[in-house]
Write a protein that holds these residues in place. Structure first.
Motif, PDB file in Angstrom:
ATOM      1  N   VAL A 138     -63.166  40.742  -3.020  1.00  0.00           N
ATOM      2  CA  VAL A 138     -62.699  42.122  -3.092  1.00  0.00           C
ATOM      3  C   VAL A 138     -63.612  42.932  -4.011  1.00  0.00           C
ATOM      4  CG1 VAL A 138     -60.843  43.594  -3.964  1.00  0.00           C
ATOM      5  CG2 VAL A 138     -60.302  41.631  -2.526  1.00  0.00           C
ATOM      6  N   ALA A 139     -63.936  42.373  -5.186  1.00  0.00           N
ATOM      7  CA  ALA A 139     -64.819  43.069  -6.119  1.00  0.00           C
ATOM      8  C   ALA A 139     -66.197  43.297  -5.507  1.00  0.00           C
ATOM      9  CB  ALA A 139     -64.935  42.264  -7.416  1.00  0.00           C
ATOM     10  N   SER A 184     -51.409  45.297  -0.327  1.00  0.00           N
ATOM     11  CA  SER A 184     -51.265  45.874  -1.665  1.00  0.00           C
ATOM     12  C   SER A 184     -52.611  46.160  -2.330  1.00  0.00           C
ATOM     13  CB  SER A 184     -50.427  44.948  -2.552  1.00  0.00           C
ATOM     14  OG  SER A 184     -51.038  43.686  -2.712  1.00  0.00           O
ATOM     15  N   VAL A 185     -53.602  45.297  -2.139  1.00  0.00           N
ATOM     16  CA  VAL A 185     -54.902  45.524  -2.782  1.00  0.00           C
ATOM     17  C   VAL A 185     -55.564  46.809  -2.283  1.00  0.00           C
ATOM     18  CG1 VAL A 185     -57.264  44.630  -2.986  1.00  0.00           C
ATOM     19  CG2 VAL A 185     -55.314  43.127  -3.430  1.00  0.00           C
ATOM     20  N   PRO A 186     -55.599  47.085  -0.965  1.00  0.00           N
ATOM     21  CA  PRO A 186     -56.122  48.391  -0.539  1.00  0.00           C
ATOM     22  C   PRO A 186     -55.352  49.571  -1.121  1.00  0.00           C
ATOM     23  CG  PRO A 186     -56.061  46.896   1.324  1.00  0.00           C
ATOM     24  CD  PRO A 186     -55.354  46.209   0.190  1.00  0.00           C
ATOM     25  N   LEU A 187     -54.035  49.414  -1.313  1.00  0.00           N
ATOM     26  CA  LEU A 187     -53.260  50.498  -1.912  1.00  0.00           C
ATOM     27  C   LEU A 187     -53.645  50.718  -3.374  1.00  0.00           C
ATOM     28  CD1 LEU A 187     -49.704  49.862  -0.405  1.00  0.00           C
ATOM     29  CD2 LEU A 187     -51.313  51.685   0.180  1.00  0.00           C
ATOM     30  N   TRP A 188     -53.888  49.624  -4.093  1.00  0.00           N
ATOM     31  CA  TRP A 188     -54.361  49.779  -5.475  1.00  0.00           C
ATOM     32  C   TRP A 188     -55.729  50.445  -5.499  1.00  0.00           C
ATOM     33  CZ3 TRP A 188     -51.492  49.943  -9.473  1.00  0.00           C
ATOM     34  CH2 TRP A 188     -50.328  49.179  -9.552  1.00  0.00           C
ATOM     35  N   LEU A 227     -55.974  52.985 -18.849  1.00  0.00           N
ATOM     36  CA  LEU A 227     -55.940  54.437 -19.000  1.00  0.00           C
ATOM     37  C   LEU A 227     -55.639  54.825 -20.444  1.00  0.00           C
ATOM     38  CD1 LEU A 227     -54.018  55.489 -15.756  1.00  0.00           C
ATOM     39  CD2 LEU A 227     -56.457  55.794 -16.235  1.00  0.00           C
ATOM     40  N   ALA A 228     -54.701  54.118 -21.066  1.00  0.00           N
ATOM     41  CA  ALA A 228     -54.362  54.415 -22.456  1.00  0.00           C
ATOM     42  C   ALA A 228     -55.542  54.147 -23.387  1.00  0.00           C
ATOM     43  CB  ALA A 228     -53.147  53.589 -22.886  1.00  0.00           C
ATOM     44  N   LEU A 229     -56.335  53.133 -23.064  1.00  0.00           N
ATOM     45  CA  LEU A 229     -57.492  52.786 -23.893  1.00  0.00           C
ATOM     46  C   LEU A 229     -58.709  53.649 -23.578  1.00  0.00           C
ATOM     47  CD1 LEU A 229     -57.107  48.895 -23.717  1.00  0.00           C
ATOM     48  CD2 LEU A 229     -56.783  50.326 -25.753  1.00  0.00           C
ATOM     49  N   GLY A 230     -58.658  54.420 -22.482  1.00  0.00           N
ATOM     50  CA  GLY A 230     -59.771  55.282 -22.122  1.00  0.00           C
ATOM     51  C   GLY A 230     -60.992  54.542 -21.640  1.00  0.00           C
ATOM     52  N   TRP A 231     -60.804  53.385 -21.020  1.00  0.00           N
ATOM     53  CA  TRP A 231     -61.942  52.589 -20.574  1.00  0.00           C
ATOM     54  C   TRP A 231     -62.580  53.186 -19.322  1.00  0.00           C
ATOM     55  CZ3 TRP A 231     -59.810  46.924 -21.335  1.00  0.00           C
ATOM     56  CH2 TRP A 231     -59.822  46.636 -22.703  1.00  0.00           C
ATOM     57  N   PRO A 232     -63.895  52.977 -19.146  1.00  0.00           N
ATOM     58  CA  PRO A 232     -64.596  53.555 -17.988  1.00  0.00           C
ATOM     59  C   PRO A 232     -64.137  52.941 -16.673  1.00  0.00           C
ATOM     60  CG  PRO A 232     -66.035  52.061 -19.198  1.00  0.00           C
ATOM     61  CD  PRO A 232     -64.802  52.246 -20.041  1.00  0.00           C
ATOM     62  N   ALA A 233     -64.402  53.661 -15.586  1.00  0.00           N
ATOM     63  CA  ALA A 233     -63.901  53.260 -14.272  1.00  0.00           C
ATOM     64  C   ALA A 233     -64.352  51.869 -13.840  1.00  0.00           C
ATOM     65  CB  ALA A 233     -64.293  54.305 -13.229  1.00  0.00           C
ATOM     66  N   PRO A 234     -65.633  51.468 -13.998  1.00  0.00           N
ATOM     67  CA  PRO A 234     -66.014  50.117 -13.541  1.00  0.00           C
ATOM     68  C   PRO A 234     -65.205  49.007 -14.209  1.00  0.00           C
ATOM     69  CG  PRO A 234     -67.973  51.441 -13.913  1.00  0.00           C
ATOM     70  CD  PRO A 234     -66.814  52.226 -14.453  1.00  0.00           C
ATOM     71  N   LEU A 235     -64.993  49.118 -15.517  1.00  0.00           N
ATOM     72  CA  LEU A 235     -64.216  48.113 -16.238  1.00  0.00           C
ATOM     73  C   LEU A 235     -62.752  48.171 -15.815  1.00  0.00           C
ATOM     74  CD1 LEU A 235     -63.854  45.977 -18.431  1.00  0.00           C
ATOM     75  CD2 LEU A 235     -63.766  47.819 -20.132  1.00  0.00           C
ATOM     76  N   ARG A 236     -62.207  49.374 -15.755  1.00  0.00           N
ATOM     77  CA  ARG A 236     -60.806  49.550 -15.355  1.00  0.00           C
ATOM     78  C   ARG A 236     -60.560  49.009 -13.949  1.00  0.00           C
ATOM     79  NH1 ARG A 236     -59.754  55.410 -13.649  1.00  0.00           N
ATOM     80  NH2 ARG A 236     -60.803  54.513 -11.834  1.00  0.00           N
ATOM     81  N   ASP A 237     -61.394  49.402 -13.003  1.00  0.00           N
ATOM     82  CA  ASP A 237     -61.183  49.005 -11.611  1.00  0.00           C
ATOM     83  C   ASP A 237     -61.296  47.497 -11.438  1.00  0.00           C
ATOM     84  OD1 ASP A 237     -60.985  51.680 -11.227  1.00  0.00           O
ATOM     85  OD2 ASP A 237     -62.832  51.910 -10.067  1.00  0.00           O
ATOM     86  N   ALA A 238     -62.260  46.881 -12.135  1.00  0.00           N
ATOM     87  CA  ALA A 238     -62.424  45.428 -12.025  1.00  0.00           C
ATOM     88  C   ALA A 238     -61.186  44.709 -12.536  1.00  0.00           C
ATOM     89  CB  ALA A 238     -63.660  44.988 -12.811  1.00  0.00           C
ATOM     90  N   LEU A 239     -60.654  45.132 -13.661  1.00  0.00           N
ATOM     91  CA  LEU A 239     -59.492  44.459 -14.241  1.00  0.00           C
ATOM     92  C   LEU A 239     -58.237  44.665 -13.391  1.00  0.00           C
ATOM     93  CD1 LEU A 239     -60.082  45.313 -18.011  1.00  0.00           C
ATOM     94  CD2 LEU A 239     -60.461  43.124 -16.871  1.00  0.00           C
TER      95      LEU A 239
END
Length: 328
Positions: free
Chosen positions: A128-129, A305-309, A250-262
């Motif tokens: 998926v990643a 569910s993964v495509p929805l996320w 989102l609360a930690l303000g992390w960038p999109a690549p890190l956020r999306d991977a996690l």
């Protein structure tokens, strides 16, 4: 930037985002569906094939694939953040299933408690990643898999059987071997050449891993397993865990690549290793069928569910650059 210009920029960004998102979703379907469906067909035709394919794939193929992905994506300072976050997410999830009275009642079996938290990040999450995320995000996905593997094989036997895992058992997992090989290679002068040489073999192994998942699903489908009593574990694994990951990032303000991977790794279905541990435990008669049910239904539902996320992660409200444009 005046309102008409801002509106035009917003429309252009939204149209471009929708196009890219549609292409990514198509790539995800092409990455997952053929291998899973082909694996189910092969599993029905040759039920013994998974036992023949799995040992060499786990011993050689998966470590080589992970080394190639790590060399391609590289290691960043944020990998430590990803590791600590993954440990907190999985660890707190397991602690809650063990200590919270409500969750104990909803998840009475150890295999359900473990399966609600640890995901199939290697077989399912990494493809998926690879389909959806940029190369620099691959190492974050592998970091999550690394932590999840240590937790699964370190605490899984203790949870299911009351026995401590052997250090050799933990260190012998493919992701641990891959990290031990990849880290020194990154410092070598052949880093770029090896990353290029291993890129397509790494992709091929991931496709074979998905094929193996399909073969194992074929065996589970033949057992006509019911989904009764699985709703709490499925909701935690496919919705609550990735939801907690998204809100935390989102609360930690992390960038999109890190956020999306996690988030996408947290959204992976229940790990196949949960079923393997349940089948090898002294409580096999009690744990194996629920574990198999959870693996089967979480994998099938994850295709939705993964495509929805991924769709949610690409919404304008979660894109900082687009928000800045609108503000102007």
């Amino acid at each position: 930037m005046g309102p008409p210009v801002a509106a035009s920029a917003l429309a252009l960004a939204a149209a471009s985002g929708n196009c890219c998102q549609g292409e990514a979703m198509l790539l995800l379907v092409l990455e997952l569906a053929p291998c899973l469906l082909g694996g189910i067909a092969l599993g029905r035709l040759r039920p013994q094939l998974p036992e023949q394919l799995a040992p060499p794939l786990l011993r050689w193929g998966v470590p080589i694939s992970l080394v190639g992905l790590l060399l391609k994506g590289g290691l960043h300072r944020s990998n430590l953040q990803a590791a600590l976050f993954s440990l907190m997410l999985v660890g707190c999830g397991l602690l809650l299933t063990q200590r919270a009275p409500l969750l104990q009642n909803l998840l009475p079996l150890p295999s359900q408690q473990l399966g609600a938290v640890v995901g199939n990040t290697a077989y399912f999450g990494l493809p998926v990643a690879l389909a959806l995320l940029p190369p620099e995000a691959l190492s974050f996905s592998i970091t999550y898999d690394f932590v999840g593997t240590l937790v699964t094989w370190g605490l899984g036997p203790l949870l299911l059987d009351g026995q401590r895992a052997q250090p050799r058992q933990v260190l012998n997992t493919p992701v641990v071997r891959a990290v031990l090989v990849a880290v020194p290679l990154m410092a070598s002068p052949w880093h770029a050449a090896m990353a290029a040489a291993l890129w397509w073999p790494a992709r091929l192994v991931l496709w074979l891993m998905l094929l193996l998942v399909g073969m194992r699903l074929a065996r589970l489908l033949d057992q006509r397993l019911e989904a009764d009593g699985l709703a709490p574990a499925l909701l935690i694994k496919l919705l609550a865990l990735p939801g907690a990951a998204l809100l935390s990032c989102l609360a930690l303000g992390w960038p999109a690549p890190l956020r999306d991977a996690l988030v996408l790794q947290a959204a992976a279905p229940t790990a196949m290793s949960v079923l393997l541990l349940a089948e090898a435990s002294q409580q096999k008669s009690r744990e194996a069928i629920p574990a198999a049910q959870l693996v089967l239904w979480s994998t099938l539902l994850a295709l939705l569910s993964v495509p929805l996320w991924w769709w949610l992660l690409n919404q304008p409200m979660l894109q900082p650059g687009l928000q800045a444009t609108v503000a102007m």
